[in-house]
Design an enzyme around this catalytic site. Structure first.
Site, PDB file in Angstrom:
ATOM      1  N   PHE A   1       8.565   5.694  23.286  1.00  0.00           N
ATOM      2  CA  PHE A   1       9.044   6.827  24.088  1.00  0.00           C
ATOM      3  C   PHE A   1      10.308   7.460  23.522  1.00  0.00           C
ATOM      4  O   PHE A   1      10.608   8.617  23.801  1.00  0.00           O
ATOM      5  CB  PHE A   1       9.300   6.373  25.536  1.00  0.00           C
ATOM      6  CG  PHE A   1      10.631   5.682  25.733  1.00  0.00           C
ATOM      7  CD1 PHE A   1      11.791   6.428  25.930  1.00  0.00           C
ATOM      8  CD2 PHE A   1      10.741   4.301  25.706  1.00  0.00           C
ATOM      9  CE1 PHE A   1      13.030   5.802  26.085  1.00  0.00           C
ATOM     10  CE2 PHE A   1      11.956   3.673  25.862  1.00  0.00           C
ATOM     11  CZ  PHE A   1      13.101   4.422  26.051  1.00  0.00           C
TER      12      PHE A   1
ATOM     13  N   LYS B   1      -1.491   7.838  19.108  1.00  0.00           N
ATOM     14  CA  LYS B   1      -1.417   7.381  20.504  1.00  0.00           C
ATOM     15  C   LYS B   1       0.060   7.400  20.882  1.00  0.00           C
ATOM     16  O   LYS B   1       0.796   6.470  20.602  1.00  0.00           O
ATOM     17  CB  LYS B   1      -2.008   5.973  20.604  1.00  0.00           C
ATOM     18  CG  LYS B   1      -2.578   5.583  21.947  1.00  0.00           C
ATOM     19  CD  LYS B   1      -1.621   5.643  23.105  1.00  0.00           C
ATOM     20  CE  LYS B   1      -0.605   4.532  23.162  1.00  0.00           C
ATOM     21  NZ  LYS B   1       0.448   4.756  24.188  1.00  0.00           N
TER      22      LYS B   1
ATOM     23  N   GLU C   1       3.199   6.891  26.848  1.00  0.00           N
ATOM     24  CA  GLU C   1       2.757   7.506  28.110  1.00  0.00           C
ATOM     25  C   GLU C   1       3.913   8.185  28.834  1.00  0.00           C
ATOM     26  O   GLU C   1       3.701   8.986  29.728  1.00  0.00           O
ATOM     27  CB  GLU C   1       2.204   6.456  29.085  1.00  0.00           C
ATOM     28  CG  GLU C   1       1.225   5.477  28.556  1.00  0.00           C
ATOM     29  CD  GLU C   1       1.898   4.238  27.991  1.00  0.00           C
ATOM     30  OE1 GLU C   1       2.626   4.354  26.971  1.00  0.00           O
ATOM     31  OE2 GLU C   1       1.686   3.151  28.541  1.00  0.00           O
TER      32      GLU C   1
ATOM     33  N   SER D   1       8.646  -1.918  20.817  1.00  0.00           N
ATOM     34  CA  SER D   1       9.450  -3.126  21.048  1.00  0.00           C
ATOM     35  C   SER D   1       8.898  -4.293  20.213  1.00  0.00           C
ATOM     36  O   SER D   1       7.720  -4.295  19.827  1.00  0.00           O
ATOM     37  CB  SER D   1       9.417  -3.474  22.531  1.00  0.00           C
ATOM     38  OG  SER D   1       8.081  -3.641  22.939  1.00  0.00           O
TER      39      SER D   1
ATOM     40  N   CYS E   1      16.682   3.114  18.380  1.00  0.00           N
ATOM     41  CA  CYS E   1      16.531   1.820  17.706  1.00  0.00           C
ATOM     42  C   CYS E   1      17.669   1.601  16.716  1.00  0.00           C
ATOM     43  O   CYS E   1      17.869   0.495  16.242  1.00  0.00           O
ATOM     44  CB  CYS E   1      15.204   1.747  16.993  1.00  0.00           C
ATOM     45  SG  CYS E   1      15.085   2.977  15.715  1.00  0.00           S
TER      46      CYS E   1
ATOM     47  N   GLU F   1      18.142  -6.870  23.549  1.00  0.00           N
ATOM     48  CA  GLU F   1      18.170  -5.432  23.251  1.00  0.00           C
ATOM     49  C   GLU F   1      18.178  -4.718  24.614  1.00  0.00           C
ATOM     50  O   GLU F   1      17.144  -4.620  25.280  1.00  0.00           O
ATOM     51  CB  GLU F   1      16.929  -5.003  22.454  1.00  0.00           C
ATOM     52  CG  GLU F   1      16.969  -3.523  22.135  1.00  0.00           C
ATOM     53  CD  GLU F   1      15.694  -2.960  21.500  1.00  0.00           C
ATOM     54  OE1 GLU F   1      14.602  -3.397  21.860  1.00  0.00           O
ATOM     55  OE2 GLU F   1      15.825  -2.064  20.661  1.00  0.00           O
TER      56      GLU F   1
HETATM   57  P1  NAD Z   1       6.898  -0.275  23.777  1.00  0.00           P
HETATM   58  O1  NAD Z   1       6.706  -1.430  22.874  1.00  0.00           O
HETATM   59  O2  NAD Z   1       6.897  -0.531  25.244  1.00  0.00           O
HETATM   60  O3  NAD Z   1       5.739   0.834  23.544  1.00  0.00           O
HETATM   61  C1  NAD Z   1       5.432   1.305  22.253  1.00  0.00           C
HETATM   62  C2  NAD Z   1       3.964   1.703  22.222  1.00  0.00           C
HETATM   63  O4  NAD Z   1       3.168   0.561  22.481  1.00  0.00           O
HETATM   64  C3  NAD Z   1       3.601   2.750  23.271  1.00  0.00           C
HETATM   65  O5  NAD Z   1       2.729   3.703  22.703  1.00  0.00           O
HETATM   66  C4  NAD Z   1       2.918   1.931  24.352  1.00  0.00           C
HETATM   67  O6  NAD Z   1       1.924   2.666  25.042  1.00  0.00           O
HETATM   68  C5  NAD Z   1       2.293   0.794  23.582  1.00  0.00           C
HETATM   69  N1  NAD Z   1       2.217  -0.441  24.360  1.00  0.00           N
HETATM   70  C6  NAD Z   1       3.068  -0.852  25.334  1.00  0.00           C
HETATM   71  N2  NAD Z   1       2.687  -2.046  25.808  1.00  0.00           N
HETATM   72  C7  NAD Z   1       1.575  -2.410  25.131  1.00  0.00           C
HETATM   73  C8  NAD Z   1       0.721  -3.564  25.179  1.00  0.00           C
HETATM   74  N3  NAD Z   1       0.927  -4.572  26.021  1.00  0.00           N
HETATM   75  N4  NAD Z   1      -0.326  -3.602  24.313  1.00  0.00           N
HETATM   76  C9  NAD Z   1      -0.550  -2.595  23.452  1.00  0.00           C
HETATM   77  N5  NAD Z   1       0.219  -1.487  23.382  1.00  0.00           N
HETATM   78  C10 NAD Z   1       1.273  -1.392  24.208  1.00  0.00           C
HETATM   79  O7  NAD Z   1       8.239   0.465  23.320  1.00  0.00           O
HETATM   80  P2  NAD Z   1       9.009   1.651  24.042  1.00  0.00           P
HETATM   81  O8  NAD Z   1       9.683   1.124  25.263  1.00  0.00           O
HETATM   82  O9  NAD Z   1       8.136   2.824  24.162  1.00  0.00           O
HETATM   83  O10 NAD Z   1      10.107   1.993  22.929  1.00  0.00           O
HETATM   84  C11 NAD Z   1      11.338   1.343  22.827  1.00  0.00           C
HETATM   85  C12 NAD Z   1      11.305   0.231  21.806  1.00  0.00           C
HETATM   86  O11 NAD Z   1      10.919   0.759  20.539  1.00  0.00           O
HETATM   87  C13 NAD Z   1      12.671  -0.406  21.584  1.00  0.00           C
HETATM   88  O12 NAD Z   1      12.494  -1.787  21.477  1.00  0.00           O
HETATM   89  C14 NAD Z   1      13.140   0.189  20.260  1.00  0.00           C
HETATM   90  O13 NAD Z   1      14.051  -0.588  19.537  1.00  0.00           O
HETATM   91  C15 NAD Z   1      11.844   0.312  19.540  1.00  0.00           C
HETATM   92  N6  NAD Z   1      11.943   1.284  18.466  1.00  0.00           N
HETATM   93  C16 NAD Z   1      12.025   0.807  17.194  1.00  0.00           C
HETATM   94  C17 NAD Z   1      12.157   1.681  16.143  1.00  0.00           C
HETATM   95  C18 NAD Z   1      12.255   1.175  14.739  1.00  0.00           C
HETATM   96  O14 NAD Z   1      12.247   1.986  13.839  1.00  0.00           O
HETATM   97  N7  NAD Z   1      12.332  -0.112  14.497  1.00  0.00           N
HETATM   98  C19 NAD Z   1      12.203   3.056  16.380  1.00  0.00           C
HETATM   99  C20 NAD Z   1      12.099   3.516  17.695  1.00  0.00           C
HETATM  100  C21 NAD Z   1      11.967   2.602  18.730  1.00  0.00           C
END
Ligand code: NAD
Length: 501
Positions: A154, A178, A181, A231, A286, A386
């Site tokens: 997000f 994808k 949401e 994450s 991040c 985090e």
């Molecule tokens: P998230 O892991 O909740 O979601 C990321 C994606 O995974 C979304 O598209 C979501 O729909 C999907 N997803 C969520 N739960 C899932 C599951 N159980 N099974 C399969 N798919 C699933 O992350 P977020 O809250 O959207 O974003 C924040 C996180 O992203 C933070 O931890 C941040 O550090 C990380 N991030 C990392 C970088 C990097 O470059 N390392 C960059 C941006 C964000």
């Protein structure tokens, strides 16, 4: 005044999906708390349909498109994105909450990847060795993979997809994105620009959804590679599941970034940097700094400078020229706020409490103002987790070595920064620190598009970082051709193993 939520749907084969979803999910404006959208969530069957259509677009057109044709689409896309970047930024602010200037900055960083991808003819040039053996030439080429999936978080709804999509398309692949949401509209708007730029229908598709859609992509036999950002627990899951199903996977995970301030640093510069990197985008980056390691005796002075600056920050609706916007959802705001109690209970000093003070917004937005903790230690949850919010923790350390040990002990390794006027110390740090992206007097060292972005340890699963040459390699397969064109009078049939002569 509340309005009817807009329906937000998938883009399949170049057009909005016409079906009816069994499941939907609400989208909110985090600055007002208003429910502004209703998002269709894809079923596994729909993902299968989309991947099949992407595969046929790849086979019938894009795989065969010449470098000239691809480059023309990329240049047109770059121009359109540049023209419409304000519109995309407005969509980001309306669903993510970050202030407009920050949203525009995000689109601009994504634009840089599109500019890098415009150079694809040069980036895809292979090698050629003439006459390696008598009348034998060897050359290398890189070819597209087929259908690739991009699954994004997000916090950068436009930039993170743009880290991958322009390069994947430039390399001749078809893409299924994808998005998160929570803020899905920016991706749809950028996808429409690709169509306007002349990308054939079906080469780029957007499926909205949750775990069901992600699992369908991770297990689909026609998806050849997956670029994931999110994450750490989900990144690990995506990497393990995708690779178990034979896919190439790069899965970028979470972070806990440290900034090390040495006693000789310019403390005004360091305080400005801590504010920017700690509270920009409400800490939902991040590459945000969440732990500031102050090497004594500078901690008192640094905390005082940071506190003064925090007093001037305005939190509110990102459309109103504020410094910091809301958090993305009410649940996330409450989770971040719970760390304030946890920090106090653990014995840290709450210097600035983000629950206090006014915000410049109407309605019931998801606000938490910038928060500063001092005297934080490594056993506290505010140090270990985090938090992904506007909470900055100052950890007082006695030496460079103590600071370095903390950073290297951390399970994450995304970004870090050192603040010092000693070039030798900075050089030692860049060599010794176990982190993928390092800043020297730069708090958020996000690499330019022609370098690669990615962390170490639990911040990245897989071998390839995003964009730069690693991106080009990730989205292509290498092939080496050994060719012999005989003279008209060749030497006849021979069954021995090839020898170089
Ligand atoms: P998230 O892991 O909740 O979601 C990321 C994606 O995974 C979304 O598209 C979501 O729909 C999907 N997803 C969520 N739960 C899932 C599951 N159980 N099974 C399969 N798919 C699933 O992350 P977020 O809250 O959207 O974003 C924040 C996180 O992203 C933070 O931890 C941040 O550090 C990380 N991030 C990392 C970088 C990097 O470059 N390392 C960059 C941006 C964000």
């Amino acid at each position: 005044m509340s309005t009817t939520p807009t329906r937000i749907t998938h883009l399949v084969g170049g057009a909005p999906w016409q079906g009816r979803s069994e499941r939907t999910s609400p989208v909110f404006d985090p600055a007002t708390g208003e429910r502004t959208g209703e998002l269709d969530l894809a079923s596994a069957a729909l993902v299968d349909e989309v991947v099949t259509s992407a595969r046929s677009a790849w086979e019938s057109s894009w795989q065969r498109a010449s470098l000239t044709q691809r480059t023309q689409v990329l240049f047109r896309f770059r121009e359109l994105l540049n023209e419409r970047k304000e519109d995309i930024a407005a969509l980001i602010t309306a669903e993510h909450g970050k202030v407009l200037s920050d949203a525009l900055g995000e689109v601009t960083r994504g634009l840089e990847v599109a500019e890098f991808a415009c150079g694809i003819p040069h980036l895809l040039k292979g090698g050629f060795s003439e006459n390696v053996s008598t009348k034998v030439d060897v050359y290398s080429i890189r070819q597209s993979l087929g259908v690739v999936a991009v699954i994004s978080p997000f916090n950068f709804p436009a930039m993170v997809p743009l880290w991958f999509v322009p390069i994947a398309i430039a390399c001749g692949n078809a893409v299924v994105i994808k998005p998160s949401e929570k803020d899905p509209s920016a991706v749809n708007a950028v996808a429409a620009l690709w169509k306007e730029a002349g990308l054939p229908d079906g080469v780029l598709n957007v499926v909205h959804g949750d775990k069901e859609a992600v699992d369908a992509l991770l297990t689909h036999p026609d998806v050849k590679a997956v670029s994931f950002v999110g994450s750490t627990p989900i990144a690990r899951y995506v990497y393990e599941t995708g690779t178990a199903h034979g896919k190439r996977v790069q899965a970028l995970g979470g972070a806990k970034n440290h900034m090390l301030v040495l006693p000789d640093a310019d403390l005004d510069l360091a305080a400005d940097a801590a504010i920017n990197a700690g509270f920009g985008s409400a800490g939902e980056r991040c590459m945000a700094i969440s732990a500031l390691l102050a090497v004594e005796p500078v901690a008192d002075e640094l905390v005082s400078k940071i506190t003064d600056r925090m007093g001037k920050l305005v939190t509110g609706d990102g459309r109103r020229g504020c410094d910091m916007g809301p958090l993305v959802t009410a649940q996330h705001r409450d989770k971040v706020a719970s760390y304030l109690d946890a920090g106090v209970e653990a014995g840290a000093t709450l210097v600035v409490d983000g629950r206090e003070g006014d915000v410049d917004a109407d309605g019931e937005g998801y606000f938490l103002r910038p928060t500063l903790f001092d005297h934080v230690s490594r056993d506290m949850s505010i140090y270990q987790d985090e938090i992904f919010g506007p909470v900055l923790s100052v950890v007082r350390v006695q030496s460079y070595d103590e600071g370095l040990e903390l950073i290297n002990d951390n399970p994450y390794g995304n970004g870090t920064a050192i603040f010092t006027n000693d070039g030798g110390a900075a050089r030692r740090f860049q060599n010794e620190v176990e982190v993928g992206m390092v800043g020297i007097n730069v708090p958020i060292p996000v690499p330019m598009a022609y370098y690669s972005f990615g962390g170490w340890k639990n911040s990245l699963f897989g071998d390839s970082h995003a964009h730069g040459m690693e991106g080009v390699n990730f989205f292509t397969r290498g092939k080496v051709v050994t060719s012999r064109w005989l003279d008209p009078s060749h030497g006849g049939i021979e069954l021995g193993f090839p020898r170089n002569t």
